[in-house]
Scaffold this active site. Structure first.
Site, PDB file in Angstrom:
ATOM      1  N   ASP A  13    -121.881  61.185 -87.146  1.00 17.57           N
ATOM      2  CA  ASP A  13    -122.654  60.520 -86.085  1.00 17.57           C
ATOM      3  C   ASP A  13    -121.767  59.878 -85.028  1.00 17.57           C
ATOM      4  O   ASP A  13    -121.918  60.124 -83.837  1.00 17.57           O
ATOM      5  CB  ASP A  13    -123.552  59.422 -86.689  1.00 17.57           C
ATOM      6  CG  ASP A  13    -124.731  60.011 -87.461  1.00 17.57           C
ATOM      7  OD1 ASP A  13    -125.078  61.177 -87.219  1.00 17.57           O
ATOM      8  OD2 ASP A  13    -125.299  59.283 -88.296  1.00 17.57           O
ATOM      9  N   ARG A  93    -122.386  43.504 -91.033  1.00 14.58           N
ATOM     10  CA  ARG A  93    -122.765  43.797 -89.643  1.00 14.58           C
ATOM     11  C   ARG A  93    -122.396  42.714 -88.641  1.00 14.58           C
ATOM     12  O   ARG A  93    -121.888  43.029 -87.564  1.00 14.58           O
ATOM     13  CB  ARG A  93    -124.256  44.136 -89.545  1.00 14.58           C
ATOM     14  CG  ARG A  93    -124.678  45.332 -90.384  1.00 14.58           C
ATOM     15  CD  ARG A  93    -123.802  46.528 -90.157  1.00 14.58           C
ATOM     16  NE  ARG A  93    -124.221  47.681 -90.939  1.00 14.58           N
ATOM     17  CZ  ARG A  93    -123.465  48.732 -91.181  1.00 14.58           C
ATOM     18  NH1 ARG A  93    -122.238  48.793 -90.726  1.00 14.58           N
ATOM     19  NH2 ARG A  93    -123.928  49.731 -91.895  1.00 14.58           N
ATOM     20  N   ASP A 122    -129.757  47.640 -89.560  1.00 11.21           N
ATOM     21  CA  ASP A 122    -128.394  47.466 -89.054  1.00 11.21           C
ATOM     22  C   ASP A 122    -128.317  47.405 -87.526  1.00 11.21           C
ATOM     23  O   ASP A 122    -127.537  46.653 -86.959  1.00 11.21           O
ATOM     24  CB  ASP A 122    -127.490  48.578 -89.606  1.00 11.21           C
ATOM     25  CG  ASP A 122    -127.253  48.412 -91.100  1.00 11.21           C
ATOM     26  OD1 ASP A 122    -127.331  47.259 -91.575  1.00 11.21           O
ATOM     27  OD2 ASP A 122    -127.011  49.412 -91.785  1.00 11.21           O
ATOM     28  N   SER A 174    -127.425  58.405 -98.022  1.00  5.33           N
ATOM     29  CA  SER A 174    -126.816  57.614 -96.963  1.00  5.33           C
ATOM     30  C   SER A 174    -126.185  56.405 -97.641  1.00  5.33           C
ATOM     31  O   SER A 174    -126.855  55.659 -98.362  1.00  5.33           O
ATOM     32  CB  SER A 174    -127.891  57.181 -95.967  1.00  5.33           C
ATOM     33  OG  SER A 174    -127.400  56.130 -95.187  1.00  5.33           O
TER      34      SER A 174
HETATM   35  N1  ARG Z   1    -131.247  48.424 -96.683  1.00  7.30           N
HETATM   36  C1  ARG Z   1    -129.970  47.784 -96.681  1.00  7.30           C
HETATM   37  C2  ARG Z   1    -129.886  46.760 -95.590  1.00  7.30           C
HETATM   38  O1  ARG Z   1    -130.668  46.815 -94.687  1.00  7.30           O
HETATM   39  C3  ARG Z   1    -128.833  48.749 -96.663  1.00  7.30           C
HETATM   40  C4  ARG Z   1    -128.578  49.512 -95.423  1.00  7.30           C
HETATM   41  C5  ARG Z   1    -127.474  50.459 -95.703  1.00  7.30           C
HETATM   42  N2  ARG Z   1    -127.108  51.299 -94.649  1.00  7.30           N
HETATM   43  C6  ARG Z   1    -126.784  52.608 -94.860  1.00  7.30           C
HETATM   44  N3  ARG Z   1    -126.311  53.248 -93.861  1.00  7.30           N
HETATM   45  N4  ARG Z   1    -126.928  53.185 -96.000  1.00  7.30           N
HETATM   46  O2  ARG Z   1    -129.056  45.909 -95.631  1.00  7.30           O
END
Ligand code: ARG
Length: 395
Positions: A13, A93, A122, A174
């Site tokens: 990406d 993040r 995110d 993912s």
């Molecule tokens: N659902 C989790 C959160 O919002 C994990 C997100 C993980 N991101 C990923 N690209 N797998 O914190």
């Protein structure tokens, strides 16, 4: 030429995003990569970014800062979203947002960009973080805008533009990983009835494969900071890394949950966080020993709010910062030692001690040496129950 700083992971990406930002916006793309999980090969990452078309890439090892400024406050807060998820990704993040802003300011860039999808939390965490720290920066989220509908279309674009596509078979999930834990989603996990396949797990061993013999470990805290593991003094990052290995080998810290995302959907998430799980339990246990009842009960309400603020991307908000001060206020008492038993997927606290302990064996004992004054209890109970006397008869 106007500049954009892109949060670059090295994946498909963000590699396509380098080219796309140049083509669509005519921007000079500067990449920024942070290591907060495994430190991967810097040369390889740099080569990938360059092959994708960037001239400049910053690669920074931010594990120490992540542990000190993001993990530690979350540990003190006992932060777990919806009672389980220790927030590894959510904590990473704002750190990335902070460094994107700093890099953009250093480079005099007008734009920042990230590779988050339009469906997750995110994007919120990075963008709200960036806007809080520097509202002048414009934000581009290529994955919300570009025309690729499928991964194959994206791979075609990469091939057409000579962007290297990783030859190793892509994971069916993912994944986002840092030292506080890993998030695994998508693929077969989207069916909430299906048990996560063993192969989906990265940091923890299957219960069927862990040693039948439990393992005992000791953790020392000084003023709220975990400083020793099994009697050996370690820096926070090193301690977390070792604990991930030790507790992970016992299958500790797996979570499988249906979670309420900020964007309104429910998602099925699988997490592994061996060190986080043990350290959160250990810190809670130690506070339980050294703090009074009112504090402990009230803190639970605040911990839940704190986890929500972090999950919702409000790391740099006044309430979250005020709560940090609250949680920091009693850490001077949180010094002591915990003993844990790691046993087939469980980390169980089996011993605790502290020079600030409020536990008194003389008061608690049912054996010889009891100093508890039972005669006071009679009056106490009478007055405690006074407001309720006769309530049932009158209603
Ligand atoms: N659902 C989790 C959160 O919002 C994990 C997100 C993980 N991101 C990923 N690209 N797998 O914190």
């Amino acid at each position: 030429m106007k500049k954009v700083v892109l949060a670059y992971s090295g994946g498909l990406d963000t590699s396509c995003a380098v080219k796309w930002l140049q083509e669509e916006f005519g921007l000079e793309v500067i990449c920024f990569s942070a290591f907060i999980g495994e430190v991967s090969d810097k040369t390889k990452l740099r080569k990938r970014a360059e092959a994708a078309g960037t001239k400049k890439i910053y690669i920074e090892d931010l594990k120490e800062e992540f542990a000190r400024d993001f993990i530690l406050p979350a540990l003190w807060a006992h932060a777990r979203y919806e009672g389980k998820y220790p927030l590894a990704t959510a904590l990473g993040r704002p750190l990335i947002a902070k460094h994107l802003v700093e890099t953009a300011q250093r480079e005099k860039a007008q734009y920042v960009a990230h590779g988050c999808t339009g469906k997750g939390n995110d994007q919120v965490r990075i963008e709200v973080g960036v806007r809080t720290l520097d509202p002048h920066l414009k934000i581009i989220a290529p994955l919300r805008q570009w025309e690729f509908k499928t991964r194959d279309e994206e791979i075609d674009y990469a091939k057409r533009n000579k962007i290297p596509v990783d030859a190793t078979k892509a994971s069916p999930y993912s994944i986002d990983k840092n030292i506080w834990g890993i998030a695994i989603e998508a693929g077969i996990l989207e069916n909430p009835w299906v048990e996560p396949p063993e192969a989906a797990y990265v940091m923890t061993r299957a219960i069927s494969k862990v040693s039948a013999k439990p393992k005992y470990i000791e953790i020392d805290f000084e003023k709220g900071i975990p400083v020793k593991l099994n009697g050996v003094r370690k820096g926070l990052v090193e301690l977390i890394d070792s604990l991930n290995t030790i507790a992970g080998a016992y299958g500790v810290g797996r979570f499988d949950q249906i979670e309420n995302r900020l964007v309104g959907i429910k998602s099925r998430e699988v997490y592994e966080a061996p060190a986080a799980d043990v350290l959160l339990k250990a810190h809670e246990e130690l506070e339980g020993l050294v703090m009074d009842r009112e504090f402990l009960h009230y803190k639970k309400v605040l911990s839940e709010k704190y986890a929500e603020l972090v999950y919702f991307g409000l790391w740099f908000s006044p309430l979250k910062e005020a709560l940090d001060s609250f949680f920091a206020s009693n850490q001077f008492r949180v010094t002591g030692k915990l003993r844990f038993k790691l046993d087939k997927g469980h980390a169980i606290c089996v011993g605790r001690q502290s020079k600030h302990s409020l536990y008194s064996e003389k008061l608690a004992t049912y054996s010889k040496g009891d100093t508890f004054d039972r005669s006071s209890s009679e009056g106490f109970v009478k007055l405690w129950g006074l407001p309720y006397e006769g309530l049932k008869r009158r209603s």
